[in-house]
Every structure is written in C-alpha cells, then in structure tokens.
Design a protein around this motif. Structure first.
Motif, PDB file in Angstrom:
ATOM      1  N   SER A 194       0.860  -1.180   0.000  1.00 47.70           N
ATOM      2  CA  SER A 194       0.000   0.000   0.000  1.00 47.70           C
ATOM      3  C   SER A 194       0.899   1.232   0.000  1.00 47.70           C
ATOM      4  N   GLY A 196       0.968   5.593   0.187  1.00 47.16           N
ATOM      5  CA  GLY A 196       0.234   6.809   0.489  1.00 47.16           C
ATOM      6  C   GLY A 196       1.163   8.002   0.542  1.00 47.16           C
ATOM      7  N   GLU A 201      -1.349   7.284  -4.351  1.00 47.68           N
ATOM      8  CA  GLU A 201      -2.120   6.542  -3.354  1.00 47.68           C
ATOM      9  C   GLU A 201      -2.747   5.336  -4.042  1.00 47.68           C
TER      10      GLU A 201
END
Length: 215
Positions: A194, A196, A201
């Motif tokens: 993941s 960010g 994002e």
C-alpha cells in the motif's frame, strides 16, 4: 519500495497485442479463492531468514493487480519469476521477473522485466535491493556494488518496510510503501503493498503460485 516499484519496477520493452481480459479476471478470482482456503495440515510458514530463503527458491507464476486512486498506473500483470542462489560470500538470492502489463486505461500491453537481490545475512531482517545491471553482467562483486536498497522483510512477521526517504525529500517523495507477505501454503503466497503520499495513493497485490517444471 523505492520509486522503481512505483512504476512497478518494470522496464517497458515491446508493445503487444491486447489479450482477452475476461480470462485474466477469471484467473485472478480463481487464484485468490483457492489461496484463501484453509492452510494444508502440517504446513508451517517460514519464520526465519533461512526458512524464507528456502521457501522462495525456484520458479513462480505471477499475477499482479495495481490499483491507484492518485498517481500511479492501474492495471494487470501476468508473468513468471525465479529465485536462484547467487554466487557470493553473502547468502544472496537473485530474483528475475518477466511478463506483460496491461493498463486499465486501455493502453497497449507492454512486455516488462524486473530484477531484485535478496540478502539473508541478517536472520532478523532480509534486505531487498533493486538490481540495475543487465542480464549479461560482470563479476559478482561488481553486481553487488551496484545494488540499491529498496525495502526490507521481517521474517518473524513477514512485514515489508519501504526504504526511508532521503534527507531533504519533498512532500511528494516523503510518502512510502507498507507491505506484507501472506504465506499459508507451500505452493502459493501473496504480497500486498500500500502506498500513500501527496503524489501517489494505491495498492499492489501480487499472487505467486509455484511453477512445476515440465520435462
């Protein structure tokens, strides 16, 4: 993950004709469903650097899905990868990957490749490096000297940590990746990243199934 993985750590080569998408999507769903079945009785996931090294050795079939809401490139990847012992005084595994990435935007699929080096010198933390050298490369010392740190893996938890942002990095560069390996069977594992930051994002899901060599 470094910026090399932001672009999937893939080097675009030759455009390919667009393959049928339905079979790819079905294969993803079937793979994920089969992976989520209960782990086989008696299987113990690797929890040390040495065990993880032995687990990864060999050839794998790979499918990836990248989904970005900000920045990045969303799409699907299908290919093969292989971990092989690398001749060096340190316990290294060289990883090579080839396949085809198809953007969700409808662009033409591209053939891609990726090279990493896994260093198992520390049982408590596996260091993973981006390997920028070509396949026809020089001696081992030169190859190791050219490696760039990318991320690390904690074998006890299978958590993956991004390389720290360099000093003076901008706000867009400061965001990093967090990841995890899910190993619940001898012949398949998942990796999930993941990301960010102000510039990007999204997430990257990779599904690996152990390949069987055919005579």
């Amino acid at each position: 993950m470094s910026s090399s993985l932001l672009s999937l750590s893939l080097v675009a080569l030759t455009p390919r004709a667009t393959p049928p998408r339905m079979s790819d999507d079905d294969a993803f769903a079937q793979f994920e469903a089969s992976y989520k079945r209960p782990a086989p009785t008696g299987f113990a996931r690797p929890s040390t650097g040495g065990e993880l090294r032995e687990y990864l050795l060999g050839k794998w079939s790979i499918r990836k899905a990248t989904v970005f809401s900000v920045g990045g490139i969303s799409g699907r990847f299908q290919g093969v990868g292989e971990f092989v012992a690398y001749p060096h005084e340190r316990p290294l595994l060289a990883y090579s990957e080839r396949g085809v990435f198809t953007p969700d935007s409808g662009g033409a699929p591209v053939e891609t490749r990726n090279r990493l080096m896994y260093d198992f010198s520390d049982e408590r933390k596996v260091a993973v490096f981006f390997d920028p050298t070509e396949e026809a490369r020089g001696d081992a010392s030169s190859v190791v000297a050219a490696l760039r740190f990318d991320h690390s893996i904690d074998p006890s938890t299978l958590q993956m940590a991004d390389a720290p942002a360099p000093a003076g990095a901008s706000e867009d560069e400061a965001g990093g990746y967090t990841g995890h390996l899910d190993i619940e069977a001898a012949g398949a594992f998942l990796s999930t990243w993941s990301v960010g930051s102000a510039a990007n994002e999204g997430s990257i899901l990779s599904m690996h199934s152990r390949a069987v060599d055919r005579e």
